[in-house]
Design an enzyme around this catalytic site. Structure first.
Site, PDB file in Angstrom:
ATOM      1  N   HIS A  60       0.854  -1.191   0.000  1.00  0.00           N
ATOM      2  CA  HIS A  60       0.000   0.000   0.000  1.00  0.00           C
ATOM      3  C   HIS A  60       0.886   1.236   0.000  1.00  0.00           C
ATOM      4  O   HIS A  60       1.240   1.772   1.061  1.00  0.00           O
ATOM      5  CB  HIS A  60      -0.920   0.010   1.220  1.00  0.00           C
ATOM      6  N   HIS A  62       1.601   5.072  -2.110  1.00  0.00           N
ATOM      7  CA  HIS A  62       1.181   6.094  -3.079  1.00  0.00           C
ATOM      8  C   HIS A  62       2.403   6.494  -3.911  1.00  0.00           C
ATOM      9  O   HIS A  62       2.998   7.555  -3.711  1.00  0.00           O
ATOM     10  CB  HIS A  62       0.566   7.281  -2.344  1.00  0.00           C
ATOM     11  N   ARG A 162     -14.231  11.508   3.633  1.00  0.00           N
ATOM     12  CA  ARG A 162     -13.744  11.745   2.276  1.00  0.00           C
ATOM     13  C   ARG A 162     -14.215  10.691   1.284  1.00  0.00           C
ATOM     14  O   ARG A 162     -13.891  10.753   0.107  1.00  0.00           O
ATOM     15  CB  ARG A 162     -12.214  11.784   2.277  1.00  0.00           C
ATOM     16  N   HIS A 194      -9.838   1.317   2.352  1.00  0.00           N
ATOM     17  CA  HIS A 194      -9.361   2.370   3.260  1.00  0.00           C
ATOM     18  C   HIS A 194     -10.402   2.545   4.363  1.00  0.00           C
ATOM     19  O   HIS A 194     -11.536   2.924   4.108  1.00  0.00           O
ATOM     20  CB  HIS A 194      -9.187   3.682   2.481  1.00  0.00           C
ATOM     21  N   HIS A 223      -5.451   0.465   7.474  1.00  0.00           N
ATOM     22  CA  HIS A 223      -5.550   1.495   8.516  1.00  0.00           C
ATOM     23  C   HIS A 223      -6.391   0.995   9.699  1.00  0.00           C
ATOM     24  O   HIS A 223      -7.028   1.791  10.402  1.00  0.00           O
ATOM     25  CB  HIS A 223      -6.166   2.800   7.989  1.00  0.00           C
ATOM     26  N   ARG A 226      -6.323   2.499  13.255  1.00  0.00           N
ATOM     27  CA  ARG A 226      -6.595   3.934  13.310  1.00  0.00           C
ATOM     28  C   ARG A 226      -7.135   4.389  14.667  1.00  0.00           C
ATOM     29  O   ARG A 226      -6.849   5.493  15.127  1.00  0.00           O
ATOM     30  CB  ARG A 226      -7.593   4.304  12.213  1.00  0.00           C
ATOM     31  N   ASP A 283       1.804   3.006   3.763  1.00  0.00           N
ATOM     32  CA  ASP A 283       1.067   4.172   3.258  1.00  0.00           C
ATOM     33  C   ASP A 283       2.057   5.233   2.775  1.00  0.00           C
ATOM     34  O   ASP A 283       1.804   6.438   2.859  1.00  0.00           O
ATOM     35  CB  ASP A 283       0.143   4.752   4.331  1.00  0.00           C
TER      36      ASP A 283
END
Length: 385
Positions: A60, A62, A162, A194, A223, A226, A283
């Site tokens: 995972h 980006h 989001r 997510h 996540h 969290r 991440d």
């Protein structure tokens, strides 16, 4: 040239003792108590005082950057090869995330190809936060079946302000399509979810598992550390046979607000006999936004792939056996993503390896048989570094 690692403690991840390991091209050719090669040139790597681990898999990242929650100036930068290598990562899976508009799948694919040309193994997810997901072909089934690097869908955002607030029927259809296309293509076809900090948590995934024929292993929620509530839900999800993922990039202030440190989350799973159901991911290059109670952005950090092994190291220093801890970044993601030649130190497997010193610092990184870092010095940088 052949490469021979002499006299090193081998964790396959199972502990094998002190061995010699022969690298032939990009594969592991031989593992034995002693390997002697006569008549050909061999590069010798001294393994004395070091441990040999499988190359790390970060599923995972980006890779083209992420974020943008604070406007265009907060879009995080692309990853560079040297950061990947310093983190001991030899296989990486790229994802888009929040922004599926100014970040494209085409760009994600091109970045994955460039990293592979520079020396590591790469894959990607199709889609982004939103449902219906962005795709290459207009269909996640076509993407999975026809595009080589696509191994799953994601990250799809749930329980987050989001997200696109998808219905349960939309998620059912998406996961069903991913499953069938995975079956047809021989790929994992998992849906990387997510997980935000909303009160719903994993409820939607649990309901789909309870009310359909879709197996729990088709979901790959991330996540999950969290907050304490989501973490407890995640433990129950794993006990039902599901996979859960903990994020290693964080900020100490998040721990004060209830986030469970990844090393502590990993330790708890291992204590609960869930060591085969958990992974860690970084991440990396993703934004780590901090929102106030009004969901207004008040701070921003950038995820780092170098946190991946750091959390494994912290878990080991907290009493977790090394051979159990490293499964979360080697064999487990390889199993979940159906990466058949990854995750083990085993004859015939890809020569992806990490040598660590006695203090558990990364010393040498080998990707597909190529030495990328040796004696803590980067040997191969990205094209524009």
């Amino acid at each position: 040239m052949l490469k021979l690692i002499k006299g090193i403690e081998v964790y396959s991840p199972k502990y094998l003792g002190i061995k010699d390991v022969l690298i032939v091209g990009d594969k592991i050719g031989k593992i034995d108590d002693e390997v002697d090669i006569l008549g050909v040139e061999v590069e010798i790597i001294d393994g004395k005082g070091k441990r040999l681990l499988p190359g790390f898999i970060d599923s995972h990242v980006h890779i083209t950057g992420g974020g943008g929650e604070g406007g265009f100036k907060t879009r995080t930068p692309e990853i560079v090869l040297s950061d990947v290598i310093k983190g001991g990562i030899t296989t990486i899976v790229g994802t888009l995330g929040t922004d599926g508009i100014t970040r494209s799948l085409e760009n994600l694919y091109a970045k994955a190809k460039s990293l592979e040309e520079e020396g590591i193994t790469t894959f990607i997810y199709t889609g982004s936060y939103r449902v219906p997901p962005v795709t290459f072909t207009g269909s996640i089934m076509k993407d999975l079946i026809l595009i080589d690097k696509v191994v799953g869908v994601g990250e799809i955002a749930l329980s987050d302000h989001r997200s696109s607030q998808p219905t349960i029927e939309e998620i059912k259809r998406l996961v069903a399509d991913a499953r069938v296309s995975g079956i047809l293509s021989g790929k994992a076809g998992v849906v990387n979810i997510h997980m935000g900090d909303g009160e719903e948590g994993l409820d939607m995934l649990m309901e789909i598992v309870d009310t359909t024929e879709i197996p729990i292993t088709q979901f790959y929620p991330t996540h999950v550390n969290r907050n304490p509530y989501l973490f407890r839900q995640g433990i129950e999800f794993a006990k039902m046979g599901g996979f859960i993922d903990f994020t290693t990039s964080s900020d100490p202030v998040f721990y004060e607000e209830g986030e469970v440190k990844a090393s502590k989350a990993l330790k708890k799973c291992i204590e609960d006999d869930l060591e085969d159901n958990v992974t860690l991911t970084s991440d990396g290059q993703g934004s780590l936004p901090k929102f106030n109670e009004k969901r207004e952005l008040v701070g921003l950090q950038v995820g780092r792939v170098t946190t991946l092994f750091k959390e494994v190291r912290d878990a080991v220093f907290d009493g977790v056996p090394l051979e159990k801890a490293i499964k979360a970044i080697t064999v487990n993601p390889a199993k979940i993503l159906k990466l058949s030649s990854k995750g083990y130190i085993k004859e015939g497997y890809d020569a992806d390896m990490v040598l660590i010193d006695e203090e558990y610092n990364i010393d040498t990184v080998i990707a597909k048989g190529r030495i990328m870092m040796k004696d803590k010095k980067i040997l191969t940088y990205g094209t524009f570094e």
